[in-house]
Design an enzyme around this catalytic site. Structure first.
Site, PDB file in Angstrom:
ATOM      1  N   TYR A  23     -68.821   5.880  43.924  1.00 31.26           N
ATOM      2  CA  TYR A  23     -68.722   5.624  42.481  1.00 31.26           C
ATOM      3  C   TYR A  23     -67.436   4.859  42.163  1.00 31.26           C
ATOM      4  O   TYR A  23     -67.462   3.805  41.494  1.00 31.26           O
ATOM      5  CB  TYR A  23     -68.778   6.958  41.724  1.00 31.26           C
ATOM      6  CG  TYR A  23     -68.394   6.862  40.285  1.00 31.26           C
ATOM      7  CD1 TYR A  23     -69.146   6.100  39.395  1.00 31.26           C
ATOM      8  CD2 TYR A  23     -67.266   7.530  39.803  1.00 31.26           C
ATOM      9  CE1 TYR A  23     -68.782   6.004  38.062  1.00 31.26           C
ATOM     10  CE2 TYR A  23     -66.904   7.450  38.469  1.00 31.26           C
ATOM     11  CZ  TYR A  23     -67.657   6.684  37.604  1.00 31.26           C
ATOM     12  OH  TYR A  23     -67.287   6.587  36.293  1.00 31.26           O
ATOM     13  N   GLY A  68     -64.361  15.223  48.082  1.00 27.52           N
ATOM     14  CA  GLY A  68     -63.889  14.093  47.277  1.00 27.52           C
ATOM     15  C   GLY A  68     -63.031  14.486  46.092  1.00 27.52           C
ATOM     16  O   GLY A  68     -62.726  13.645  45.251  1.00 27.52           O
ATOM     17  N   ALA A 107     -73.902   2.735  33.173  1.00 25.63           N
ATOM     18  CA  ALA A 107     -73.591   2.819  34.605  1.00 25.63           C
ATOM     19  C   ALA A 107     -74.095   4.148  35.136  1.00 25.63           C
ATOM     20  O   ALA A 107     -74.360   5.068  34.367  1.00 25.63           O
ATOM     21  CB  ALA A 107     -72.084   2.728  34.834  1.00 25.63           C
ATOM     22  N   ASN A 155     -76.779  -0.823  40.406  1.00 30.44           N
ATOM     23  CA  ASN A 155     -76.614  -0.549  38.976  1.00 30.44           C
ATOM     24  C   ASN A 155     -75.249  -0.983  38.465  1.00 30.44           C
ATOM     25  O   ASN A 155     -75.159  -1.699  37.466  1.00 30.44           O
ATOM     26  CB  ASN A 155     -76.744   0.956  38.711  1.00 30.44           C
ATOM     27  CG  ASN A 155     -78.176   1.365  38.459  1.00 30.44           C
ATOM     28  OD1 ASN A 155     -78.630   1.353  37.325  1.00 30.44           O
ATOM     29  ND2 ASN A 155     -78.889   1.676  39.522  1.00 30.44           N
ATOM     30  N   HIS A 190     -70.052  18.592  35.344  1.00 29.33           N
ATOM     31  CA  HIS A 190     -68.660  18.695  34.896  1.00 29.33           C
ATOM     32  C   HIS A 190     -68.260  20.124  34.543  1.00 29.33           C
ATOM     33  O   HIS A 190     -69.094  20.939  34.131  1.00 29.33           O
ATOM     34  CB  HIS A 190     -68.431  17.764  33.702  1.00 29.33           C
ATOM     35  CG  HIS A 190     -68.596  16.327  34.075  1.00 29.33           C
ATOM     36  ND1 HIS A 190     -69.658  15.563  33.649  1.00 29.33           N
ATOM     37  CD2 HIS A 190     -67.856  15.531  34.876  1.00 29.33           C
ATOM     38  CE1 HIS A 190     -69.544  14.351  34.169  1.00 29.33           C
ATOM     39  NE2 HIS A 190     -68.469  14.306  34.912  1.00 29.33           N
ATOM     40  N   ASP A 200     -79.610  -0.116  25.870  1.00 27.46           N
ATOM     41  CA  ASP A 200     -79.660   1.101  26.702  1.00 27.46           C
ATOM     42  C   ASP A 200     -81.079   1.246  27.229  1.00 27.46           C
ATOM     43  O   ASP A 200     -82.039   1.049  26.478  1.00 27.46           O
ATOM     44  CB  ASP A 200     -79.284   2.322  25.830  1.00 27.46           C
ATOM     45  CG  ASP A 200     -78.822   3.507  26.645  1.00 27.46           C
ATOM     46  OD1 ASP A 200     -79.598   3.959  27.508  1.00 27.46           O
ATOM     47  OD2 ASP A 200     -77.698   3.982  26.414  1.00 27.46           O
ATOM     48  N   ASN A 201     -81.226   1.598  28.509  1.00 29.16           N
ATOM     49  CA  ASN A 201     -82.587   1.811  29.024  1.00 29.16           C
ATOM     50  C   ASN A 201     -83.026   3.268  28.847  1.00 29.16           C
ATOM     51  O   ASN A 201     -84.123   3.638  29.266  1.00 29.16           O
ATOM     52  CB  ASN A 201     -82.704   1.385  30.503  1.00 29.16           C
ATOM     53  CG  ASN A 201     -81.868   2.264  31.423  1.00 29.16           C
ATOM     54  OD1 ASN A 201     -81.261   3.239  30.985  1.00 29.16           O
ATOM     55  ND2 ASN A 201     -81.855   1.924  32.704  1.00 29.16           N
ATOM     56  N   LEU A 202     -82.172   4.067  28.225  1.00 28.57           N
ATOM     57  CA  LEU A 202     -82.455   5.480  27.923  1.00 28.57           C
ATOM     58  C   LEU A 202     -82.817   6.275  29.182  1.00 28.57           C
ATOM     59  O   LEU A 202     -83.507   7.289  29.097  1.00 28.57           O
ATOM     60  CB  LEU A 202     -83.549   5.617  26.851  1.00 28.57           C
ATOM     61  CG  LEU A 202     -83.210   5.024  25.471  1.00 28.57           C
ATOM     62  CD1 LEU A 202     -84.367   5.257  24.489  1.00 28.57           C
ATOM     63  CD2 LEU A 202     -81.927   5.618  24.893  1.00 28.57           C
TER      64      LEU A 202
HETATM   65  N1  UDP Z   1     -65.334  22.102  38.946  1.00 22.62           N
HETATM   66  C1  UDP Z   1     -65.648  23.407  39.268  1.00 22.62           C
HETATM   67  N2  UDP Z   1     -66.904  23.869  38.970  1.00 22.62           N
HETATM   68  C2  UDP Z   1     -67.857  23.084  38.367  1.00 22.62           C
HETATM   69  C3  UDP Z   1     -67.520  21.753  38.039  1.00 22.62           C
HETATM   70  C4  UDP Z   1     -66.258  21.294  38.357  1.00 22.62           C
HETATM   71  O1  UDP Z   1     -64.822  24.138  39.805  1.00 22.62           O
HETATM   72  O2  UDP Z   1     -68.988  23.562  38.150  1.00 22.62           O
HETATM   73  C5  UDP Z   1     -63.991  21.580  39.241  1.00 22.62           C
HETATM   74  C6  UDP Z   1     -63.980  20.348  40.126  1.00 22.62           C
HETATM   75  O3  UDP Z   1     -63.961  20.721  41.495  1.00 22.62           O
HETATM   76  C7  UDP Z   1     -62.693  19.664  39.687  1.00 22.62           C
HETATM   77  C8  UDP Z   1     -62.571  20.039  38.199  1.00 22.62           C
HETATM   78  O4  UDP Z   1     -63.412  21.179  38.022  1.00 22.62           O
HETATM   79  O5  UDP Z   1     -61.596  20.210  40.356  1.00 22.62           O
HETATM   80  C9  UDP Z   1     -63.044  18.944  37.268  1.00 22.62           C
HETATM   81  O6  UDP Z   1     -64.319  18.500  37.714  1.00 22.62           O
HETATM   82  P1  UDP Z   1     -65.278  17.621  36.819  1.00 22.62           P
HETATM   83  O7  UDP Z   1     -66.561  17.470  37.589  1.00 22.62           O
HETATM   84  O8  UDP Z   1     -65.374  18.192  35.451  1.00 22.62           O
HETATM   85  O9  UDP Z   1     -64.550  16.229  36.679  1.00 22.62           O
HETATM   86  P2  UDP Z   1     -63.991  15.212  37.816  1.00 22.62           P
HETATM   87  O10 UDP Z   1     -62.594  15.668  38.111  1.00 22.62           O
HETATM   88  O11 UDP Z   1     -64.919  15.266  38.977  1.00 22.62           O
HETATM   89  O12 UDP Z   1     -64.002  13.896  37.122  1.00 22.62           O
END
Ligand code: UDP
Length: 327
Positions: free
Chosen positions: A140, A283, A74, A91, A188, A31-33
Site C-alpha cells: 500500500y 508491518g 484508492a 488501482n 482500524h 466514485d465507483n461506489l
Molecule cells: N490495532 C489493534 N487492534 C485492532 C486494530 C488495530 O491492536 O483491531 C492496533 C494496530 O496494531 C496499530 C494501531 O492499533 O498498532 C492502529 O492501527 P490502525 O489499523 O487503526 O491504523 P494504522 O496504524 O494501521 O494506520
C-alpha cells in the site's frame, strides 16, 4: 472553485466534500461506489466511473470546466495489499495515471492527492517531517510513494500542480454524526473497539504489547477527519496562487498508545471494552508521529479537534447512528 472529488463517497473524501461545500465550492463526485456509500453523496452530482476505465474517465472529465481535482479513490488496506499487490498497483498507480492523463486532456491544472504516512516505513526520528527517508514496508505504502514520484515528475515537465497530503491515523467523525467511517472489513483500532462495544463487530484484539513504548503497545498520531478535511480545503485554495509539486504531513504531533486509545473509547462509551492481547500485526512500526509544522506554517492549518477523547466521542456518536439508522 468548480471541483471534482474522486472517492468523495468514502470516509475522508465525504468529510472533505462537506468542508468544500461549506467553503462555497461547487463539488462533483467521481466514485465507483465499490467501498464508498450512496448516503455520503450529500446532494452532489455523482459520476459513477471507475478510474481504470480510461475511455469513460476522459470522456466524463472533458468540457466540464473543472478547476481542480481532489483524489481520494484508492485501495487502502495494508494487509490486503500484501496479498493482492497487482490489484493495488493497478488501482492506485494505474488509476492515478489515468486520472492525470484525463486531467491533462481536459486542461484541469491542479490535483490534491491523498497520500499516507505509510510511505515513510519504519521511522528513524521521533517526529516524522516531510524530509524523513521514504522506505515503505508494505505494498500500500509503495503504491502511494510511486504516485507521489509520478506526480512530481509530471509537475516538473508541465504546467501541472500537485499537492500530496500524507495522513497519519485518520479517525473520528463529523459532529452531526451523519458522516463517518464504514469499511467492510473494518481493520482500524477505534472503529473496531467501538463496534465491539456496540455489539456490531467482533471482540477486540490488541495486536502486540511487547513494543519498545511506555506501555508496550504501538503509538500512533490520530488526526480528526474534519481536520484532514480542512487541510484539503486549505491545500486546493492555496494552489490558486502557487504551482508545482508540494507535500505535507498531517497529524497532531501527539502520540497515543493502543491502550490509551482503548481507554478514550471506554470513556466515550461509558463502559469497559474487553480485549485480548494477540500477536503483533505484520508491518506495524512501534511509533508513528507526525511533524505538521510545514502544514501549519505554509497552509495556515491548525487541527481543531486534537484531543483523543473528543475523537473517540465523535466516533462513538457515529457508530451509534450507523448501528441504529444504516445497518
Ligand atoms: N490495532 C489493534 N487492534 C485492532 C486494530 C488495530 O491492536 O483491531 C492496533 C494496530 O496494531 C496499530 C494501531 O492499533 O498498532 C492502529 O492501527 P490502525 O489499523 O487503526 O491504523 P494504522 O496504524 O494501521 O494506520
Amino acid at each position: 472553485m468548480k471541483l471534482l472529488v474522486t472517492g468523495g463517497a468514502g470516509y475522508v473524501g465525504s468529510h472533505t466534500v462537506r468542508a468544500l461545500l461549506a467553503a462555497g465550492h461547487d463539488v462533483t463526485i467521481l466514485d465507483n461506489l465499490s467501498t464508498g456509500h450512496r448516503w455520503a453523496l450529500q446532494g452532489c452530482e455523482l459520476i459513477p466511473v471507475d478510474l481504470r476505465d480510461t475511455h469513460n474517465l476522459s470522456r466524463r472529465l472533458k468540457k466540464r470546466g473543472f478547476e481542480g481535482v481532489l483524489h481520494f479513490a484508492a485501495k487502502s488496506l495494508v494487509g490486503e495489499s500484501k496479498n493482492h499487490p497487482a490489484i493495488y498497483y493497478q488501482n492506485n498507480v494505474g488509476g492515478t495515471t489515468n486520472l492525470v492523463r484525463a486531467m491533462q486532456a481536459a486542461d484541469i491544472p491542479r490535483l490534491v492527492f491523498s497520500s499516507t504516512a505509510a510511505i515513510f516505513g519504519n521511522p528513524v526520528s521521533d517526529l516524522i517531517d516531510e524530509d524523513h527517508p521514504k522506505a515503505p514496508i508494505n505494498v500500500y505504502g509503495q503504491t502511494k510513494l510511486v504516485v507521489e514520484q509520478m506526480l512530481q515528475a509530471v509537475c516538473e515537465s508541465s504546467e501541472f500542480s500537485a499537492t500530496c497530503l500524507r495522513y497519519f491515523n485518520a479517525a473520528g467523525a463529523n459532529n452531526d454524526a451523519k458522516l463517518g467511517e464504514w469499511h467492510e472489513p473494518e481493520t482500524h483500532l477505534i472503529p473496531n473497539a467501538l463496534r465491539a462495544a456496540a455489539g456490531t463487530g467482533n471482540p477486540l484484539t490488541l495486536f502486540g504489547d511487547d513494543y519498545p513504548t511506555n506501555d508496550g503497545t504501538c503509538v500512533r498520531d490520530y488526526i480528526h477527519v474534519d481536520d484532514l478535511a480542512s487541510a484539503h480545503v486549505a491545500a486546493i485554495e492555496k494552489m490558486n496562487s502557487s504551482s508545482g509539486f508540494n507535500a505535507f504531513n498531517l497529524g497532531n504531533g501527539n502520540g497515543y498508545s493502543v491502550k490509551e486509545v482503548i481507554t478514550a473509547c471506554e470513556k466515550a462509551v461509558g463502559a469497559e471494552i474487553p480485549y485480548t492481547i494477540g500477536s503483533r500485526r505484520e508491518g506495524d512500526p512501534a511509533t508513528l508521529v507526525a511533524s505538521s509544522a510545514k502544514a501549519r506554517s505554509e497552509l495556515g492549518w491548525t487541527p481543531e479537534h486534537d484531543s483523543i477523547d473528543e475523537i473517540a466521542r465523535s466516533a462513538w456518536n457515529w457508530e451509534c447512528h450507523r448501528r441504529d439508522n444504516l445497518t
